[in-house]
Design an enzyme around this catalytic site. Structure first.
Site, short mmCIF file in Angstrom:
data_model
loop_
_atom_site.label_atom_id
_atom_site.label_comp_id
_atom_site.label_asym_id
_atom_site.label_seq_id
_atom_site.Cartn_x
_atom_site.Cartn_y
_atom_site.Cartn_z
N ASP A 71 -10.97 -4.01 -21.04
CA ASP A 71 -9.61 -3.47 -21.20
C ASP A 71 -9.43 -2.81 -22.57
O ASP A 71 -8.62 -1.91 -22.72
CB ASP A 71 -8.56 -4.58 -21.02
CG ASP A 71 -8.27 -4.82 -19.54
OD1 ASP A 71 -8.30 -3.83 -18.77
OD2 ASP A 71 -8.02 -5.97 -19.15
N THR A 187 9.14 -9.30 -1.30
CA THR A 187 9.44 -9.61 -2.71
C THR A 187 9.15 -11.08 -3.06
O THR A 187 9.18 -11.45 -4.22
CB THR A 187 10.91 -9.33 -3.05
OG1 THR A 187 11.74 -10.23 -2.29
CG2 THR A 187 11.29 -7.91 -2.71
N GLN A 191 8.92 -13.29 -6.64
CA GLN A 191 9.87 -14.36 -6.99
C GLN A 191 9.12 -15.62 -7.43
O GLN A 191 9.47 -16.26 -8.41
CB GLN A 191 10.74 -14.70 -5.79
CG GLN A 191 11.65 -13.57 -5.32
CD GLN A 191 12.42 -13.96 -4.06
OE1 GLN A 191 12.80 -15.12 -3.89
NE2 GLN A 191 12.64 -13.01 -3.18
N LYS A 222 17.36 -7.10 -5.12
CA LYS A 222 17.00 -8.46 -4.70
C LYS A 222 16.06 -9.11 -5.73
O LYS A 222 16.27 -10.25 -6.14
CB LYS A 222 16.29 -8.36 -3.34
CG LYS A 222 16.08 -9.66 -2.64
CD LYS A 222 15.72 -9.35 -1.19
CE LYS A 222 14.94 -10.45 -0.55
NZ LYS A 222 14.42 -10.02 0.76
N CYS A 380 -29.23 4.46 -24.14
CA CYS A 380 -29.77 3.17 -24.56
C CYS A 380 -31.02 2.83 -23.73
O CYS A 380 -32.06 3.41 -23.97
CB CYS A 380 -28.69 2.10 -24.47
SG CYS A 380 -28.98 0.75 -25.61
N GLN A 384 -34.76 4.56 -23.70
CA GLN A 384 -36.02 3.83 -23.87
C GLN A 384 -36.98 4.11 -22.71
O GLN A 384 -38.17 4.35 -22.91
CB GLN A 384 -35.73 2.33 -23.98
CG GLN A 384 -34.91 1.97 -25.23
CD GLN A 384 -34.50 0.49 -25.27
OE1 GLN A 384 -34.79 -0.28 -24.35
NE2 GLN A 384 -33.82 0.10 -26.33
N GLU A 404 -39.69 -5.85 -24.00
CA GLU A 404 -38.59 -6.55 -23.31
C GLU A 404 -39.11 -7.19 -22.02
O GLU A 404 -38.57 -8.17 -21.54
CB GLU A 404 -37.45 -5.56 -23.01
CG GLU A 404 -36.24 -6.22 -22.36
CD GLU A 404 -35.02 -5.31 -22.25
OE1 GLU A 404 -35.06 -4.15 -22.69
OE2 GLU A 404 -34.00 -5.78 -21.73
N HIS A 514 -24.29 4.16 -27.51
CA HIS A 514 -23.44 4.32 -26.32
C HIS A 514 -22.32 5.32 -26.59
O HIS A 514 -21.21 4.93 -26.95
CB HIS A 514 -22.86 2.98 -25.91
CG HIS A 514 -23.86 2.04 -25.33
ND1 HIS A 514 -24.24 2.09 -24.01
CD2 HIS A 514 -24.60 1.07 -25.89
CE1 HIS A 514 -25.16 1.17 -23.78
NE2 HIS A 514 -25.40 0.53 -24.91
N GLU A 516 -20.52 6.88 -24.59
CA GLU A 516 -19.39 6.76 -23.66
C GLU A 516 -18.24 5.94 -24.25
O GLU A 516 -17.09 6.09 -23.84
CB GLU A 516 -19.86 6.17 -22.32
CG GLU A 516 -20.25 4.69 -22.32
CD GLU A 516 -21.71 4.41 -22.73
OE1 GLU A 516 -22.28 5.25 -23.45
OE2 GLU A 516 -22.24 3.36 -22.34
N1 GLN Z 1 -32.28 -3.80 -22.95
C1 GLN Z 1 -32.33 -2.83 -23.99
C2 GLN Z 1 -32.25 -3.46 -25.37
O1 GLN Z 1 -31.82 -4.58 -25.51
C3 GLN Z 1 -31.25 -1.78 -23.83
C4 GLN Z 1 -29.88 -2.32 -23.99
C5 GLN Z 1 -28.82 -1.37 -23.49
O2 GLN Z 1 -29.11 -0.47 -22.72
N2 GLN Z 1 -27.58 -1.58 -23.90
O3 GLN Z 1 -32.61 -2.84 -26.32
#
Ligand code: GLN
Length: 542
Positions: A71, A187, A191, A222, A380, A384, A404, A514, A516
Site C-alpha cells: 500500500d 446495507t 451496519q 438508511k 534485478c 542477473q 544463489e 527496482h 518500478e
Molecule cells: N534473488 C536475487 C538476489 O537476491 C534477486 C533478488 C530480486 O530480484 N529482488 O540477489
C-alpha cells in the site's frame, strides 16, 4: 496543526482501502494541504520482507531501505511523497520494540501490558517523525473484528480522546453488496461493521461504501440513520475502470469536502483535479496497444508485481498506448514448453525473483529476446539471469551460474558479503538473518558515457532502490564486454555493477535495482517510458 485521519475497513478484506487512503491523500493535496500516509499492519511479522509474495503481494522498498507493505506504493504513486521506514509498522515491530525496552529495564519494574505499553508504542509511532504535515492518514490493515487489530483500534480510539475531535477523524470503508436474486443493495453488513467499531469505542465519522451499483438516496439515509453518521458523510464509492479514476470519482461523491467539513476547514473552493482527469483519460482511452510478456514466478497473484504493472501502465500512458501484460510462468520453458508463448510479445520483461525454481526458464526468455532482437528489460533477478545467459551463450562460459542456487564453478552472480552504504561498511554472510539484511534502499549509480541508459535518463548519476542479496561478479566484466554485454551503470566507487546493456540490440537492458518503485503516473520512469516506446517500434515491425 497536524490532523490525523484513521482509515479502517469492515465486512470483507480487499475493499481497496489502500487506494481509498491514497486517493484521499491526493485530494487533500490538490486542496493545497501537506499530507503523509502511514500503514499500521496487525500481523506478527516484523515487516513483510520475509513473507511470500503469493500471500501478501509485493514487498515495497523505500529510499531509506524499509521493506514495507505494498500500500505504501499506492501512497507514493498517488501523492508523490516518498515513504519512509517510519510510515509502516506491524504488531511484530511494536512488540519487538516494547520487549527490547523491557529488557533494557526502561520500564522501571512495571508489568508490561497491551494497555498501556503496546498501545502507547502504537500512539508514539503514529505521531513520530512528522514535519509540519497538515494531515496524516493512517490506514489500519485487516478488517474490524480481527483479534490482531484490537490493540491498534484501542490506540487510535485513545488518540481520538487525547487529541480531540477537531484533530482526529475516523473513516470506515465498508461494502454494500448487491444481491442479484433480490435485486437489492444490502446495507446490513455495513451496519454490523460500524457496530463492531462502536463496540471498541470508535464512532465512524465518515463511511466510504464500496459498491458495484449506485447507492440510492433512500439507502444512504438508511445507512446514515443506523450507523449514526450524517447522511452527507455516507460516501458511495463505486467501482471504476481504472485506478487513476478513483480520486476524481470519490471527489464527485464529496469525500474531500466532507473531510474538510469535519475539520471545520473551508471547502468552498474546488481543488484542481485537471492532472488526474488527464492521466485517467490517457489510461482509459489509449490510441494503440502493445503486448509485453512478463516472465516470472508469482504470476498467479498479480499483487506480487503491483509496482511493476503500474510502472508498465505509466510507460503506456507516456506513449499513449495500452500495455497488455501476458503473464508467463517461467517454468513452462523448462517442462518441455516452447518459447511459442513469447512469439507475439512486442517486448519481454523478466522481473525480480528469488530461488532456483523457474530460473532456467528466465534464462531462456532472455536468450529468446537477445537472439530475436525483441526488446528485453531485466529487473534485478531478470538482469542477473540475462547476464548468466550472455556469459553462457555469448562469452562461451558454459558453466556460468549464480551461487544463489548452490556452489557454482563460474559464479557470474555471487553472494555479496561487503559493501558501503552512506560511507559505512556493511557486511553479511551465509548465516545472516533473512529479514532486513539484503542490500536495501536507494543507492547512487553512475551512468557510462555514450551508453543507452545515459541517453534515456538524460543524467550522469541516478539513484534507485535495491532489494537483493546477490550481485553480478565484476571479475567477469572484461569477458562479457568483449562478447557484447557492457556494464553501463556502476556504483560511484566502481565496485558494484548496476546496469548492463547490449549496444548491438534494439533494446536490451538489465538493472540490478527496482526502477518500478519510483515510477509515478505523472512522472513515468524513463526506463519504462523508453521500454514501451521500443515495444511500440517492435509492434510496427511484426
Ligand atoms: N534473488 C536475487 C538476489 O537476491 C534477486 C533478488 C530480486 O530480484 N529482488 O540477489
Amino acid at each position: 496543526m497536524t490532523r490525523f485521519i484513521f482509515i479502517t475497513g469492515g465486512v470483507v478484506s480487499s475493499l481497496g482501502k489502500g487506494l481509498a487512503s491514497a486517493s484521499l491523500g491526493a485530494l487533500l493535496q490538490a486542496r493545497g494541504y501537506k499530507v503523509r500516509l502511514r500503514k499500521l499492519d496487525p500481523y506478527i511479522n516484523v515487516d513483510p520482507g520475509t513473507m511470500s509474495p503469493y500471500q501478501h503481494g509485493e514487498v515495497y522498498v523505500t529510499d531509506d531501505g524499509a521493506e514495507t507493505d505494498l500500500d505504501l506504493g499506492h501512497y507514493e504513486r498517488f501523492t508523490n511523497v516518498d515513504a519512509k521506514q517510519s510510515d509502516n509498522v506491524t504488531t511484530g515491530r511494536i512488540y519487538s520494540q516494547v520487549i527490547a525496552r523491557e529488557r533494557r529495564g526502561e520500564y522501571l519494574g512495571a508489568t508490561i501490558q497491551v494497555i498501556p505499553h503496546i498501545t502507547d508504542a502504537i500512539k508514539e509511532f503514529v505521531k513520530a517523525d512528522l514535519n509540519g504535515e497538515d494531515f496524516v492518514l493512517c490506514e489500519i490493515g485487516g478488517t474490524v473484528g480481527d483479534i490482531e487489530s484490537l490493540p491498534f483500534l484501542e490506540a487510535i480510539r485513545q488518540l481520538g480522546n487525547d487529541l480531540g475531535r477537531r484533530q482526529t477523524m475516523f473513516v470506515h470503508v465498508t461494502l454494500v453488496p448487491f444481491i442479484a436474486a433480490a435485486g437489492e443493495l444490502k446495507t446490513k453488513p455495513t451496519q454490523h461493521s460500524v457496530r463492531e467499531l462502536q463496540n471498541v469505542g470508535i464512532q465512524a465519522d465518515l463511511l466510504l461504501c464500496r459498491s458495484e451499483q449506485t447507492i440510492p438516496d433512500s439507502e444512504r439515509r438508511k445507512i446514515a440513520n443506523f450507523c449514526n453518521v450524517r447522511e452527507d458523510a455516507v460516501i458511495p464509492a463505486m467501482d471504476v475502470k481504472n485506478i487513476y479514476q478513483v480520486p476524481v470519482s470519490y471527489h464527485a461523491e464529496g469525500l474531500d469536502r466532507e473531510v474538510c467539513r469535519h475539520f471545520e476547514l473551508d471547502y468552498a473552493e474546488e481543488p484542481d483535479l485537471e492532472p488526474w482527469e488527464h492521466v485517467a483519460k490517457r489510461a482509459v482511452e489509449p490510441e494503440g496497444e502493445v503486448a509485453v510478456a512478463v516472465v516470472g514466478k508469482y504470476t498467479g497473484l498479480k499483487d506480487a508485481y503491483k509496482s511493476l504493472s503500474e510502472a508498465l501502465a505509466h510507460g503506456g500512458i507516456a506513449n499513449n498506448v495500452k500495455v497488455n501484460l501476458k503473464w508467463i510462468e517461467s517454468e513452462i520453458f523448462e517442462n518441455g514448453g516452447t518459447v511459442q508463448a513469447l512469439e507475439d510479445a512486442h517486448a519481454i520483461l523478466v522481473p525480480g525473483g528469488f530461488g532456483e525454481r523457474g530460473a532456467e526458464g528466465k534464462i531462456e526468455a532472455a536468450r529468446f529476446a537477445r537472439e530475436r532482437g525483441v526488446p528485453y528489460f531485466g529487473i534485478c533477478f531478470g538482469m542477473q539471469m540475462a547476464v548468466v545467459e550472455a556469459a553462457r551463450n555469448l562469452a562461451g562460459i558454459e558453466k556460468a551460474g549464480s551461487t544463489e542456487f548452490g556452489p557454482c564453478e563460474e559464479p557470474i552472480v555471487g553472494l555479496m558479503t561487503e559493501w558501503k552504504k552512506d560511507g559505512i561498511r556493511e557486511t553479511r554472510d551465509e548465516g545472516s538473518d533473512k529479514g532486513g539484511t539484503m542490500r536495501l534502499g536507494a543507492y547512487p549509480c553512475v551512468l557510462g558515457d555514450n551508453s543507452r541508459v545515459k541517453q534515456i535518463y538524460d543524467e550522469a548519476e541516478i539513484s534507485e532502490r535495491h532489494r537483493h542479496r546477490y550481485e553480478v561478479n565484476m571479475a567477469y566484466e572484461p569477458h562479457l564486454a568483449k562478447a557484447g554485454l557492457i556494464f553501463s551503470g556502476k556504483s560511484p566507487d566502481g565496485v558494484l555493477p548496476e546496469i548492463v546493456e547490449i549496444p548491438d540490440h534494439p533494446w536490451f537492458i538489465g538493472v540490478q535495482f527496482h526502477p518500478e518503485l519510483k515510477s509515478r503516473p505523472f512522472q513515468p520512469h524513463p526506463l519504462f517510458t523508453d521500454f514501451i516506446r521500443a515495444a511500440v517500434d517492435q509492434s510496427r515491425l511484426v
